[in-house]
Write an enzyme that holds these catalytic residues in place. Structure first.
Site, PDB file in Angstrom:
ATOM      1  N   LYS A  16       0.865  -0.999  -0.022  1.00 21.46           N
ATOM      2  CA  LYS A  16      -0.118  -0.108  -0.015  1.00 21.46           C
ATOM      3  C   LYS A  16       0.987   1.166   0.000  1.00 21.46           C
ATOM      4  CE  LYS A  16      -3.997  -2.380   2.322  1.00 21.46           C
ATOM      5  NZ  LYS A  16      -4.900  -2.308   3.396  1.00 21.46           N
ATOM      6  N   TYR A  56     -12.719  -2.351  -3.748  1.00 21.82           N
ATOM      7  CA  TYR A  56     -13.332  -2.326  -2.363  1.00 21.82           C
ATOM      8  C   TYR A  56     -14.627  -2.457  -2.626  1.00 21.82           C
ATOM      9  CZ  TYR A  56      -8.467  -1.613  -0.289  1.00 21.82           C
ATOM     10  OH  TYR A  56      -7.367  -1.647   0.353  1.00 21.82           O
ATOM     11  N   ASN A 120      -1.951  -0.066   7.152  1.00 26.49           N
ATOM     12  CA  ASN A 120      -1.315  -1.409   7.474  1.00 26.49           C
ATOM     13  C   ASN A 120      -0.502  -2.235   6.498  1.00 26.49           C
ATOM     14  OD1 ASN A 120      -3.460  -1.912   5.892  1.00 26.49           O
ATOM     15  ND2 ASN A 120      -4.696  -3.257   7.081  1.00 26.49           N
ATOM     16  N   HIS A 123      -1.788  -5.145   1.525  1.00 20.62           N
ATOM     17  CA  HIS A 123      -3.070  -5.976   0.975  1.00 20.62           C
ATOM     18  C   HIS A 123      -2.780  -7.286   0.659  1.00 20.62           C
ATOM     19  CE1 HIS A 123      -6.955  -7.050  -0.576  1.00 20.62           C
ATOM     20  NE2 HIS A 123      -6.459  -7.451  -1.568  1.00 20.62           N
ATOM     21  N   GLU A 134      -9.279 -10.108  -7.837  1.00 17.88           N
ATOM     22  CA  GLU A 134      -8.642  -9.233  -7.855  1.00 17.88           C
ATOM     23  C   GLU A 134      -7.496  -9.326  -8.809  1.00 17.88           C
ATOM     24  OE1 GLU A 134      -7.408  -9.411  -3.597  1.00 17.88           O
ATOM     25  OE2 GLU A 134      -9.432  -8.748  -3.136  1.00 17.88           O
TER      26      GLU A 134
HETATM   27  P1  RTP Z   1      -7.037  -6.022   3.000  1.00 18.61           P
HETATM   28  O1  RTP Z   1      -8.116  -6.435   2.145  1.00 18.61           O
HETATM   29  O2  RTP Z   1      -6.183  -4.676   2.756  1.00 18.61           O
HETATM   30  O3  RTP Z   1      -5.870  -7.200   2.959  1.00 18.61           O
HETATM   31  O4  RTP Z   1      -7.582  -6.013   4.460  1.00 18.61           O
HETATM   32  P2  RTP Z   1      -8.145  -6.820   5.137  1.00 18.61           P
HETATM   33  O5  RTP Z   1      -8.824  -7.988   4.413  1.00 18.61           O
HETATM   34  O6  RTP Z   1      -7.269  -7.179   6.459  1.00 18.61           O
HETATM   35  O7  RTP Z   1      -9.417  -5.973   5.953  1.00 18.61           O
HETATM   36  P3  RTP Z   1     -10.863  -5.281   5.539  1.00 18.61           P
HETATM   37  O8  RTP Z   1     -11.869  -5.396   6.718  1.00 18.61           O
HETATM   38  O9  RTP Z   1     -11.217  -6.031   4.106  1.00 18.61           O
HETATM   39  O10 RTP Z   1     -10.302  -3.975   5.285  1.00 18.61           O
HETATM   40  C1  RTP Z   1      -9.797  -3.388   4.309  1.00 18.61           C
HETATM   41  C2  RTP Z   1      -8.735  -2.280   4.541  1.00 18.61           C
HETATM   42  O11 RTP Z   1      -9.280  -1.034   5.019  1.00 18.61           O
HETATM   43  C3  RTP Z   1      -8.689  -0.499   5.971  1.00 18.61           C
HETATM   44  N1  RTP Z   1      -9.314  -0.590   7.405  1.00 18.61           N
HETATM   45  N2  RTP Z   1      -9.294   0.780   7.796  1.00 18.61           N
HETATM   46  N3  RTP Z   1     -11.292   1.200  11.094  1.00 18.61           N
HETATM   47  C4  RTP Z   1     -10.525   1.703  10.007  1.00 18.61           C
HETATM   48  O12 RTP Z   1     -10.123   2.552   9.897  1.00 18.61           O
HETATM   49  C5  RTP Z   1     -10.246   0.491   8.939  1.00 18.61           C
HETATM   50  N4  RTP Z   1     -10.534  -0.867   8.938  1.00 18.61           N
HETATM   51  C6  RTP Z   1     -10.028  -1.195   7.862  1.00 18.61           C
HETATM   52  C7  RTP Z   1      -7.371  -1.374   6.279  1.00 18.61           C
HETATM   53  O13 RTP Z   1      -6.256  -0.742   5.298  1.00 18.61           O
HETATM   54  C8  RTP Z   1      -7.863  -2.563   5.555  1.00 18.61           C
HETATM   55  O14 RTP Z   1      -6.685  -3.328   5.276  1.00 18.61           O
END
Ligand code: RTP
Length: 156
Positions: A16, A56, A120, A123, A134
């Site tokens: 990212k 997204y 974080n 991805h 994707e």
């Molecule tokens: P990713 O898709 O990026 O690998 O992340 P993930 O599955 O672990 O998490 P997801 O719930 O799909 O969320 C996607 C990305 O959104 C950002 N995020 N921000 N509370 C917040 O501000 C928040 N929660 C999630 C993170 O960058 C997360 O990886």
């Protein structure tokens, strides 16, 4: 079984914008190379609004969606990659750590390099189905390179 199963399983990973700005690209690639996975596609790019909307789509109703899409993922270059190998989808998620770095063990990418859930670093696709979706969003078929990986006879 799909053509992308077994040792040909593929996942989509993206360093990212924070990971790129913090010069973590090499470190991240190194971890997946050492593990034994095969890099089959990679590009540094500025993700467009359209691409991020598609990527997204499942998060569009979440309160952090606009911040995530515009202020974070759209804020600078990302390094998009496709990695291949046995159980690469699940293993890559383990190597990434949890969504929130506070829950990520040391030794994982987010456990070692992140502190904030909204910054974080990387991805990774969360299932084989998301990986297929994707990969086809981020890459054209001719951008994926089929090459003879001579190390794999020592890995498998
Ligand atoms: P990713 O898709 O990026 O690998 O992340 P993930 O599955 O672990 O998490 P997801 O719930 O799909 O969320 C996607 C990305 O959104 C950002 N995020 N921000 N509370 C917040 O501000 C928040 N929660 C999630 C993170 O960058 C997360 O990886």
């Amino acid at each position: 079984p799909s053509a992308w199963s077994g040792v040909n399983e593929r996942t989509f990973l993206a360093v990212k914008p924070d990971g790129c700005q913090r010069r973590l690209v090499g470190e991240i690639i190194r971890r997946f190379e050492r593990k034994g996975f095969r890099l089959v596609a990679m590009k540094l790019m500025q993700a467009s609004e359209t691409l991020l909307k598609d990527h997204y789509i499942a998060l569009r109703d979440r309160p952090f969606y606009n911040r995530l899409k515009d202020l974070y993922m759209g804020s600078g270059p990302v390094v998009a990659m496709v990695w291949q190998g046995l159980d690469v989808v699940k293993t890559a998620r383990l190597m990434l750590g949890e969504t929130n770095p506070v829950d990520s063990l040391p030794g994982t990418i987010r456990g070692d390099f992140g502190v904030d859930v909204s910054r974080n670093v990387i991805h990774g696709s969360d299932s084989r189905e998301s990986a297929q979706r994707e990969i086809s969003l981020w890459f054209r078929p001719d951008e994926i390179v089929c090459w003879q990986d001579h190390a794999e006879r020592w890995i498998y």
